[in-house]
Design a protein around this motif. Structure first.
Motif, mmCIF file in Angstrom:
data_model
loop_
_atom_site.group_PDB
_atom_site.id
_atom_site.type_symbol
_atom_site.label_atom_id
_atom_site.label_comp_id
_atom_site.label_asym_id
_atom_site.label_seq_id
_atom_site.Cartn_x
_atom_site.Cartn_y
_atom_site.Cartn_z
ATOM 1 N N SER A 178 67.695 5.703 52.041
ATOM 2 C CA SER A 178 68.476 6.348 50.983
ATOM 3 C C SER A 178 67.598 7.288 50.180
ATOM 4 N N VAL A 179 66.392 6.835 49.865
ATOM 5 C CA VAL A 179 65.492 7.699 49.102
ATOM 6 C C VAL A 179 65.260 9.003 49.847
ATOM 7 N N ALA A 180 64.977 8.885 51.148
ATOM 8 C CA ALA A 180 64.695 10.086 51.936
ATOM 9 C C ALA A 180 65.894 11.034 51.923
ATOM 10 N N LEU A 181 67.104 10.469 52.107
ATOM 11 C CA LEU A 181 68.289 11.326 52.178
ATOM 12 C C LEU A 181 68.584 11.957 50.821
ATOM 13 N N LEU A 182 68.482 11.143 49.768
ATOM 14 C CA LEU A 182 68.739 11.699 48.435
ATOM 15 C C LEU A 182 67.708 12.763 48.102
ATOM 16 N N ALA A 183 66.478 12.560 48.609
ATOM 17 C CA ALA A 183 65.439 13.554 48.353
ATOM 18 C C ALA A 183 65.802 14.881 49.011
ATOM 19 N N ILE A 184 66.468 14.827 50.166
ATOM 20 C CA ILE A 184 66.905 16.071 50.808
ATOM 21 C C ILE A 184 67.907 16.778 49.900
ATOM 22 N N GLY A 185 68.865 15.999 49.376
ATOM 23 C CA GLY A 185 69.853 16.579 48.477
ATOM 24 C C GLY A 185 69.206 17.174 47.241
ATOM 25 N N SER A 186 68.253 16.433 46.674
ATOM 26 C CA SER A 186 67.650 16.963 45.437
ATOM 27 C C SER A 186 66.754 18.152 45.734
ATOM 28 N N ALA A 187 66.258 18.256 46.981
ATOM 29 C CA ALA A 187 65.505 19.464 47.336
ATOM 30 C C ALA A 187 66.396 20.685 47.136
ATOM 31 N N GLY A 188 67.666 20.543 47.518
ATOM 32 C CA GLY A 188 68.609 21.640 47.327
ATOM 33 C C GLY A 188 68.817 21.952 45.859
ATOM 34 N N VAL A 189 69.004 20.890 45.074
ATOM 35 C CA VAL A 189 69.215 21.090 43.639
ATOM 36 C C VAL A 189 68.005 21.789 43.028
ATOM 37 N N TRP A 190 66.848 21.347 43.480
ATOM 38 C CA TRP A 190 65.615 21.938 42.956
ATOM 39 C C TRP A 190 65.571 23.436 43.236
ATOM 40 N N LEU A 191 66.036 23.812 44.429
ATOM 41 C CA LEU A 191 66.013 25.221 44.803
ATOM 42 C C LEU A 191 66.906 26.047 43.876
ATOM 43 N N THR A 192 68.041 25.476 43.471
ATOM 44 C CA THR A 192 68.885 26.229 42.537
ATOM 45 C C THR A 192 68.249 26.276 41.149
ATOM 46 N N PHE A 193 67.510 25.230 40.800
ATOM 47 C CA PHE A 193 66.742 25.296 39.554
ATOM 48 C C PHE A 193 65.744 26.436 39.617
ATOM 49 N N TYR A 194 65.243 26.657 40.834
ATOM 50 C CA TYR A 194 64.206 27.665 41.029
ATOM 51 C C TYR A 194 64.706 29.067 40.712
ATOM 52 N N ILE A 195 66.018 29.305 40.871
ATOM 53 C CA ILE A 195 66.541 30.608 40.454
ATOM 54 C C ILE A 195 67.143 30.509 39.051
ATOM 55 N N GLY A 196 66.806 29.439 38.345
ATOM 56 C CA GLY A 196 67.229 29.334 36.960
ATOM 57 C C GLY A 196 68.656 28.890 36.762
ATOM 58 N N ARG A 197 69.199 28.129 37.723
ATOM 59 C CA ARG A 197 70.552 27.606 37.575
ATOM 60 C C ARG A 197 70.506 26.083 37.580
ATOM 61 N N ILE A 198 71.259 25.487 36.677
ATOM 62 C CA ILE A 198 71.307 24.024 36.634
ATOM 63 C C ILE A 198 72.466 23.569 37.513
ATOM 64 N N ASN A 199 72.141 22.926 38.634
ATOM 65 C CA ASN A 199 73.157 22.587 39.622
ATOM 66 C C ASN A 199 73.511 21.114 39.512
ATOM 67 N N ILE A 200 74.735 20.831 39.080
ATOM 68 C CA ILE A 200 75.172 19.438 39.036
ATOM 69 C C ILE A 200 76.315 19.264 40.024
ATOM 70 N N GLY A 201 76.268 20.034 41.133
ATOM 71 C CA GLY A 201 77.369 19.969 42.076
ATOM 72 C C GLY A 201 76.942 19.523 43.455
ATOM 73 N N GLN A 202 75.742 18.964 43.577
ATOM 74 C CA GLN A 202 75.274 18.625 44.913
ATOM 75 C C GLN A 202 76.113 17.500 45.526
ATOM 76 N N GLY A 203 76.623 16.612 44.686
ATOM 77 C CA GLY A 203 77.479 15.532 45.197
ATOM 78 C C GLY A 203 78.669 16.091 45.957
ATOM 79 N N ALA A 204 79.195 17.220 45.482
ATOM 80 C CA ALA A 204 80.347 17.835 46.141
ATOM 81 C C ALA A 204 79.996 18.212 47.577
#
Lengths: 322, 289
Positions: free
Chosen positions: A37-63
């Motif tokens: 689970s940690v590994a899979l969630l880390a993949i998801g948060s990698a995506g969220v992190w990338l949107t943070f990287y362009i200065g956007r707060i992404n709270i939609g990864q669950g979708a």
């Protein structure tokens, strides 16, 4: 650079050799599920992190995790695709959807973007409840385990159903995907694209004025981010062999964001560390029984007061002193 | 048709009140209060405890909700948000804090009040019936009227009192307000307390009709976010407009789209996306002009 290489080698050794050996020695097979689970969630948060990287707060990864999960589940049960084919398709489907959704909403910034992505999570859950193909609240159950994968007659991955220990198989699969995702993430960040993203993070107007195609970049990063989300969701479905509209809800989306924050937004490995710490912390706190959530959230608030810039900023300070 | 409109108005008044609290906190401190839904649930449970368990009159429960939530809001601002805002490198850190507080309140609610669905007995009996065209229980009418009265009261407070003026100044320009001698820390605290108070009041009002349970916090926050996106974040009139528009859309959608299943929110979200593509800042989105 040399030090980094040693660190990466140590991490790979720990993840692929040490963990299975230790678990086999101690007999704590349940840890596999946690680590997967940690590994899979880390993949998801990698995506969220990338949107943070362009200065956007992404709270939609669950979708996107939910979408990816459903795409994989539907393709496997209704169309008869193999799991390995649905994995990239789930990611691509999410990326495609995210382009459609991203075109209007990526014009929003800051809190507005955060809010609409959160709303997106809730709406995806409602859509999963309402659409006929998803089987409503009953969800899709008894999804087959991943079959074997062979290229040119050479079996790369054996059939999970015939495996002596599918837990180990899933763990290795998740860990491999996680490593690949972070390699991709690291490549993106240190490439030209990464530089452009940093320029967006700092000042979008300025970036646009010197000829950066901001609209294209925003959508591209958001699509990559959603691809990760869909990937994570699809593997989750394969593990639990079922998916329900409530599999990924608002709380999960918020968690993805928290993992990034806790690890530190300025570091590629931040989301991985954050996921590990928070998920394991949550598991460890189960000894506190009914006070689990209370202790967990108190710790989180306390951490915010002490280290508002993430766990990895600890190392930052040390580096600064030298 | 009359029925749909009346339902929409009634829902809209509730929603507007929730959105007002959220938008107030946002405009004063630039904090997106994730815990708003949880504060609302907390307020509902306080009213439930006072009215259904201790047997005191409804109005006492409502006042108790308001006071407890206001104190809670003031403490959260003073001891949590203020230090974090001062120390962190990025604005977004307050979001993590707010999310942490949301989890924390969830845990507290679970420990104090349990996870069961709770409600209080009807405060007024009887149903208003106009020729079978418009049917509405009296208690809903009362709650709707109370909510509208509270909205009017809030606007009056913001427009005509010293504290209201100070808060409006703060929302326009924090630095300038400070230079003009506004006690920024004090009014940030009051503003946060006021926002939390509004959430508590709505919780107290709605517990009489829909009841309250632990799981309502998250979805309520999501709805409140939608409202202030429709109206424009940080604008009082926008929050009110957003609340009523969402209430109307929900009421109409539930009736018109009922044949197609539960897709009202899907439709609302899709139209919101189209709307935001043309007007990203919402209907009235500019900081409190």
């Amino acid at each position: 650079m040399n030090k980094n290489l040693v660190g990466i080698a140590a991490f790979l050794l720990a993840a692929f050799v040490l963990v299975p050996v230790v678990i086999a020695a101690t007999g704590r097979w349940d840890l596999y599920y946690t680590l997967t689970s940690v590994a899979l969630l880390a993949i998801g948060s990698a995506g969220v992190w990338l949107t943070f990287y362009i200065g956007r707060i992404n709270i939609g990864q669950g979708a996107y995790a939910l979408m990816g999960g459903y795409v994989s589940a539907v393709l496997m049960t209704k169309v008869g695709f193999s799991f390995w084919a649905t994995l990239p398709l789930a990611g691509l489907f999410c990326a495609g959807i995210s382009v459609l959704i991203g075109l209007p909403i990526l014009r929003l910034r800051g809190v507005y973007f955060a809010m609409i992505t959160l709303v997106l999570t809730e709406v995806t859950r409602l859509a999963a409840l309402a659409l006929p193909v998803t089987n409503g609240a009953k969800g899709i159950t008894s999804i087959p385990l991943p079959g074997s994968l062979s290229v040119f007659g050479i079996t790369l991955i054996p059939d999970f159903a015939t495996m002596a220990n599918p837990k180990l198989g899933f763990y290795l699969l998740a860990a491999t995907l996680m490593v690949l995702s972070y390699v991709v993430l690291w490549r993106i960040v240190s490439s030209r694209l990464g530089h452009l993203c940093r320029s967006l993070q700092q000042n979008e107007e300025l970036a646009a004025s010197i000829g950066v195609n901001t609209a294209y970049l925003r959508v591209l990063t958001y699509a990559i981010s959603s691809f990760f989300g869909g990937l994570a969701g699809a593997v989750f479905v394969a593990i639990s062999q079922s998916i329900y509209p409530s599999s990924f809800a608002v709380a999960d989306s918020v968690n993805f964001m928290l993992y990034c924050f806790v690890g530190g937004l300025g570091y590629v490995t931040g989301p991985m560390l954050g996921t590990f710490v928070l998920y394991f912390g949550w598991d460890l706190l189960s000894i506190a029984k009914q006070y689990q959530l209370l202790v967990y959230s108190s710790l989180m608030i306390a951490m915010m007061l002490v280290l508002p810039n993430g766990l990895l900023s600890l190392f930052d300070r040390k580096g600064g002193k030298k | 048709m009359e029925q749909i409109l009346a339902n929409g108005l009634y829902l809209g008044a509730q929603y507007a009140l929730i959105a007002l609290g959220l938008t107030l906190i946002f405009s004063l401190m630039n904090v997106l209060n994730f815990a708003h839904g949880q504060m609302y649930v907390f307020g509902g449970f306080v009213t439930y405890t006072v009215v259904a368990q201790w047997g005191l009159p409804f109005i006492v429960g409502l006042v108790a909700s308001a006071v407890i939530l206001a104190v809670m809001g003031a403490l959260i601002e003073k001891f949590l948000f203020r230090p974090v805002i001062r120390k962190s490198k990025r604005d977004e850190s307050t979001m993590l804090l707010a999310a942490g507080i949301a989890f924390f309140l969830d845990a507290v609610i679970l420990l104090l009040f349990g996870e069961k669905q709770r409600g209080v007995p009807k405060i007024v009996d009887g149903v208003f019936n106009w020729d079978m065209r418009l049917i509405m229980p009296y208690d809903r009418i009362l709650i709707g009227v109370l909510a509208i009265a509270l909205i009017v009261g809030f606007i009056a407070l913001m427009q005509y009192t010293k504290a209201g003026r100070a808060m409006r100044a703060l929302a326009q320009d924090r630095m300038a307000a400070q230079l003009m001698g506004v006690d920024v820390d004090r009014y940030s605290m009051i503003g946060f307390a006021l926002g939390a108070l509004l959430a508590g009041l709505v919780g107290g009002l709605l517990v009489t009709i829909t009841g309250i349970n632990l799981g309502m916090g998250g979805p309520t926050s999501v709805k409140a976010f939608m409202m202030i996106m429709i109206g424009g974040a940080g604008v009082i009139s926008g929050a009110i407009a957003g609340g009523f528009i969402l209430g109307m859309m929900e009421s109409i959608g539930l009736t018109v789209l009922a044949a197609y299943g539960d897709i009202t929110y899907l439709a609302i979200f899709a139209s919101l996306m189209v709307f935001l593509a043309f007007r990203p800042q919402g209907l009235m989105g500019k900081p409190w002009g």
